[in-house]
Design a protein around this motif. Structure first.
Motif, mmCIF file in Angstrom:
data_model
loop_
_atom_site.group_PDB
_atom_site.id
_atom_site.type_symbol
_atom_site.label_atom_id
_atom_site.label_comp_id
_atom_site.label_asym_id
_atom_site.label_seq_id
_atom_site.Cartn_x
_atom_site.Cartn_y
_atom_site.Cartn_z
ATOM 1 N N ALA A 4 7.206 2.393 -6.412
ATOM 2 C CA ALA A 4 6.460 1.183 -6.664
ATOM 3 C C ALA A 4 7.179 -0.063 -5.800
ATOM 4 C CB ALA A 4 6.477 0.635 -8.267
ATOM 5 N N VAL A 5 8.535 0.017 -5.480
ATOM 6 C CA VAL A 5 9.142 -0.977 -4.922
ATOM 7 C C VAL A 5 8.417 -1.263 -3.505
ATOM 8 C CG1 VAL A 5 11.262 -1.641 -3.893
ATOM 9 C CG2 VAL A 5 11.217 -0.608 -5.815
ATOM 10 N N SER A 6 8.024 0.000 -2.828
ATOM 11 C CA SER A 6 7.329 -0.092 -1.350
ATOM 12 C C SER A 6 5.871 -0.759 -1.571
ATOM 13 C CB SER A 6 7.393 1.248 -1.111
ATOM 14 O OG SER A 6 6.315 2.045 -1.804
ATOM 15 N N THR A 7 5.327 -0.832 -2.509
ATOM 16 C CA THR A 7 4.005 -1.579 -2.682
ATOM 17 C C THR A 7 4.327 -3.142 -2.911
ATOM 18 O OG1 THR A 7 4.025 -1.672 -5.173
ATOM 19 C CG2 THR A 7 3.155 0.205 -3.953
ATOM 20 N N ALA A 8 5.491 -3.260 -2.831
ATOM 21 C CA ALA A 8 5.747 -4.956 -2.790
ATOM 22 C C ALA A 8 6.121 -5.528 -1.528
ATOM 23 C CB ALA A 8 6.586 -5.451 -3.807
ATOM 24 N N ALA A 9 6.299 -4.694 -0.360
ATOM 25 C CA ALA A 9 6.729 -5.042 0.827
ATOM 26 C C ALA A 9 6.273 -6.220 1.264
ATOM 27 C CB ALA A 9 6.487 -3.876 1.743
ATOM 28 N N GLN A 10 4.916 -6.050 1.080
ATOM 29 C CA GLN A 10 4.248 -7.587 1.820
ATOM 30 C C GLN A 10 4.388 -9.002 1.192
ATOM 31 O OE1 GLN A 10 0.337 -6.328 2.737
ATOM 32 N NE2 GLN A 10 -0.350 -8.418 3.517
ATOM 33 N N GLU A 11 5.037 -8.659 -0.092
ATOM 34 C CA GLU A 11 5.333 -9.772 -0.809
ATOM 35 C C GLU A 11 6.905 -10.040 -1.024
ATOM 36 O OE1 GLU A 11 2.345 -10.400 -4.285
ATOM 37 O OE2 GLU A 11 2.198 -8.608 -3.473
ATOM 38 N N SER A 12 7.543 -9.143 -0.179
ATOM 39 C CA SER A 12 9.082 -9.358 -0.091
ATOM 40 C C SER A 12 9.371 -10.321 1.247
ATOM 41 C CB SER A 12 10.026 -7.907 -0.203
ATOM 42 O OG SER A 12 9.630 -7.386 1.076
ATOM 43 N N GLY A 60 0.875 -1.124 -0.116
ATOM 44 C CA GLY A 60 -0.019 0.194 0.012
ATOM 45 C C GLY A 60 0.813 1.363 -0.039
ATOM 46 N N SER A 61 2.206 0.974 0.181
ATOM 47 C CA SER A 61 3.074 2.192 0.064
ATOM 48 C C SER A 61 2.592 3.587 0.800
ATOM 49 C CB SER A 61 3.214 2.375 -1.452
ATOM 50 O OG SER A 61 3.607 3.878 -1.736
ATOM 51 N N ALA A 62 2.693 4.546 0.227
ATOM 52 C CA ALA A 62 2.364 5.868 0.638
ATOM 53 C C ALA A 62 0.990 6.018 1.320
ATOM 54 C CB ALA A 62 2.677 6.965 -0.456
ATOM 55 N N TYR A 63 0.256 5.346 0.983
ATOM 56 C CA TYR A 63 -1.173 5.296 1.600
ATOM 57 C C TYR A 63 -1.227 4.738 2.812
ATOM 58 C CZ TYR A 63 -5.506 2.616 2.597
ATOM 59 O OH TYR A 63 -6.403 2.377 3.428
ATOM 60 N N SER A 64 -0.345 3.576 3.253
ATOM 61 C CA SER A 64 -0.374 3.114 4.357
ATOM 62 C C SER A 64 0.483 3.963 5.369
ATOM 63 C CB SER A 64 0.560 1.723 4.060
ATOM 64 O OG SER A 64 -0.346 0.554 3.505
ATOM 65 N N TYR A 65 1.524 4.608 4.977
ATOM 66 C CA TYR A 65 2.402 5.500 5.714
ATOM 67 C C TYR A 65 1.452 6.779 6.336
ATOM 68 C CZ TYR A 65 5.878 3.084 2.830
ATOM 69 O OH TYR A 65 6.498 2.070 2.406
ATOM 70 N N ALA A 66 0.635 7.217 5.231
ATOM 71 C CA ALA A 66 -0.158 8.162 5.590
ATOM 72 C C ALA A 66 -1.102 7.826 6.718
ATOM 73 C CB ALA A 66 -0.893 9.033 4.395
ATOM 74 N N TYR A 67 -1.740 6.653 6.471
ATOM 75 C CA TYR A 67 -2.659 5.999 7.533
ATOM 76 C C TYR A 67 -2.026 6.035 8.835
ATOM 77 C CZ TYR A 67 -7.465 3.984 7.595
ATOM 78 O OH TYR A 67 -8.792 3.717 7.715
ATOM 79 N N ALA A 68 -0.873 5.592 8.797
ATOM 80 C CA ALA A 68 -0.407 5.091 10.296
ATOM 81 C C ALA A 68 0.054 6.452 10.958
ATOM 82 C CB ALA A 68 1.073 4.497 10.133
#
Ligand code: ALA
Length: 493
Positions: free
Chosen positions: A263-271, A97-105
């Motif tokens: 876009a790399v940060s959107t793959a955190a959950q699959e890394s 979720g990248s920047a979206y998740s960071y903003a949420y937290a």
């Protein structure tokens, strides 16, 4: 209460559970299969695309002249500040979720929604733009073999721009860009089949496009005529045509070329090891691409007069102009491959952001439904791809390009601000990567992004309407279905 619910935040604990996929049942869990190499490749795959293969020549011809090199440098520095900020946030909050998740937290739900909405421009809309650029190269490539696609099955890949004004006459619905439409659907199939297979496909394409670009730099270098680089900053001819205004405008245009490292940060959950590998992927891919861009731009404006570069395939045309016909042919193959991987990563990123927003309740649950066999969010992927394919089918690049750059710059500025804010609010939170000069770098990032936005100020009106539509959707749906909604008493305004 209404106000506080707008700023309700996800807890770090919830994000950690989410990063481990523990907040959803097995049928909604993503597979961890990506390492540092794949993530860097994912970044390079997302970055090198229509920006360098299509827009660089036009930005040089219309706005900056040889000083396009300064534009590249400025846009690159701006992205470097943001990349460092992204890397810190990704190492703190390794979730999809990248920047979206960071903003949420950090900033709260309303900012998270705004960020998600801006990211739809950055990823989804970019994918449509790149598909149109891809189609242009394919049409030109087929033409070399005597195969001509009829006009009604292609859209002008790049409008003819003269003195900063779009002069081609494009009418919505008059043509349907079939190659652009079809290529997005092919990407859809790859993404539904699974991320591992897609990542391998991406690695192969990244190697091909890097090889082609290096060939252009190496063979083009000996053809550089330094007369082409004078005057380095052509005198301003009014508006954004050349001079310092032109450099700034060109920086805003070619900023598109740098998009993708995040876009790399959107793959955190699959890394496999997100805290270490995601920062490596983000910074590594940006560094590789910045060096490549500078070399390509230098050779490009060095081998032909910049005024001849206002064409849909400037790199191929330049190679042709200095007698390297074989290289022109190879460049087209590289561009077709390169743009394919950009589309793939952009679409991938978009689906993962929607996945996370859906898990959070801000979008309907079907966006988080995972395929039992492939373990990918298939309904989400199909929906996103069909819409993007349709947009690519009917829209030329120039209509959306500036809007995408402006939306992305705004998202980047919010990211830099988030790092600054978190340093004040959560100074002791463990960070796998620390941004150097933590109170200066984010501010410099915000200033650089704002300056580039100023260069694109004429698109603000369109962005305003886009923003209003986003707010309507949030207040009509997301706000009431948010998973955080049952934790607060919502009072109607
Ligand atoms: N950076 C990507 C491109 O240039 C979006 O196509």
């Amino acid at each position: 209460m209404f106000k506080s619910s707008l700023f309700r935040k996800k807890t770090i604990q919830a994000l950690t559970l989410q990063s481990e996929g523990m907040d959803v049942d097995e049928s909604h869990r993503l597979k961890r299969s990506l390492g540092a190499f794949n993530l860097t490749s994912l970044g390079v795959g997302a970055i090198i695309g229509a920006g360098i293969f299509v827009m660089t020549g036009q930005a040089a011809a219309n706005y900056a002249g040889p000083a396009i090199l300064i534009s590249f440098l400025f846009a690159g520095i701006c992205c470097a500040f943001t990349a460092l900020c992204y890397a810190e946030l990704a190492s703190m909050l390794p979730v999809s979720g990248s920047a979206y998740s960071y903003a949420y937290a950090s900033l709260g739900e309303i900012f998270a929604w705004i960020m998600g909405w801006l990211l739809l421009l950055e990823y989804g809309t970019s994918a449509a733009i790149v598909a149109v650029g891809w189609s242009g190269y394919v049409v030109s490539f087929l033409h070399d073999f005597g195969i001509n696609i009829p006009d009604y099955l292609k859209t002008p890949t790049v409008d003819i721009i003269d003195a900063g004004k779009v002069t081609s006459h494009f009418v919505f619905g008059s043509t349907f860009n079939l190659p652009a439409f079809l290529v997005v659907l092919v990407c859809c199939v790859l993404l539904v089949i699974g991320v591992k297979e897609s990542a391998n496909f991406n690695n192969v394409i990244v190697v091909v496009k890097l090889a082609v670009i290096l060939l252009f730099v190496i063979f083009g270098f000996s053809h550089i005529d330094f007369h082409n680089l004078h005057p380095f900053i052509p005198a301003n001819q009014g508006g954004d045509k050349y001079g310092y205004n032109g450099i700034l405008r060109a920086a805003g245009v070619i900023f598109f070329a740098y998009q993708g490292f995040e876009a790399v940060s959107t793959a955190a959950q699959e890394s496999k090891n997100p805290k270490r590998d995601v920062p490596i992927g983000i910074i590594g891919s940006l560094v590789v691409c910045t060096i490549i861009y500078f070399l390509v731009a230098f050779v490009l404006v060095g081998i032909v007069p910049y005024t001849t570069l206002n064409v849909p395939d400037p790199i191929a045309v330049a190679a042709d102009a200095v007698g390297l016909g074989w290289l022109s042919f190879v460049v087209k193959i590289g561009a077709i491959a390169g743009l394919s991987s950009v589309m793939l990563v952009m679409l991938y990123a978009q689906t993962r952001i929607f996945y996370t927003m859906s898990v959070d309740g801000l979008l309907p649950a079907m966006f988080a439904k995972i395929h039992t066999k492939f373990r990918t969010p298939y309904i989400n992927t199909i929906l996103v791809c069909v819409v993007i394919a349709a947009i690519a089918g009917v829209t030329p690049i120039s209509i959306l390009g500036d809007l995408v750059s402006l939306g992305t710059l705004m998202a980047f500025a919010i990211i830099c601000f988030t790092v600054f804010y978190m340093r004040i609010k959560q100074p002791d939170m463990p960070r796998g990567f620390n941004v150097p000069l933590p109170f200066i770098t984010p501010i410099l990032g915000i200033l650089c992004c704002s300056y580039l936005m100023y260069g694109l100020s004429e698109v603000f009106v369109t962005l305003k309407y886009y923003f209003i539509v986003g707010m309507v959707i949030y207040f009509a749906y997301g706000r009431w279905h948010s998973r955080l909604a049952d934790k607060v008493v919502v009072v109607l305004p």
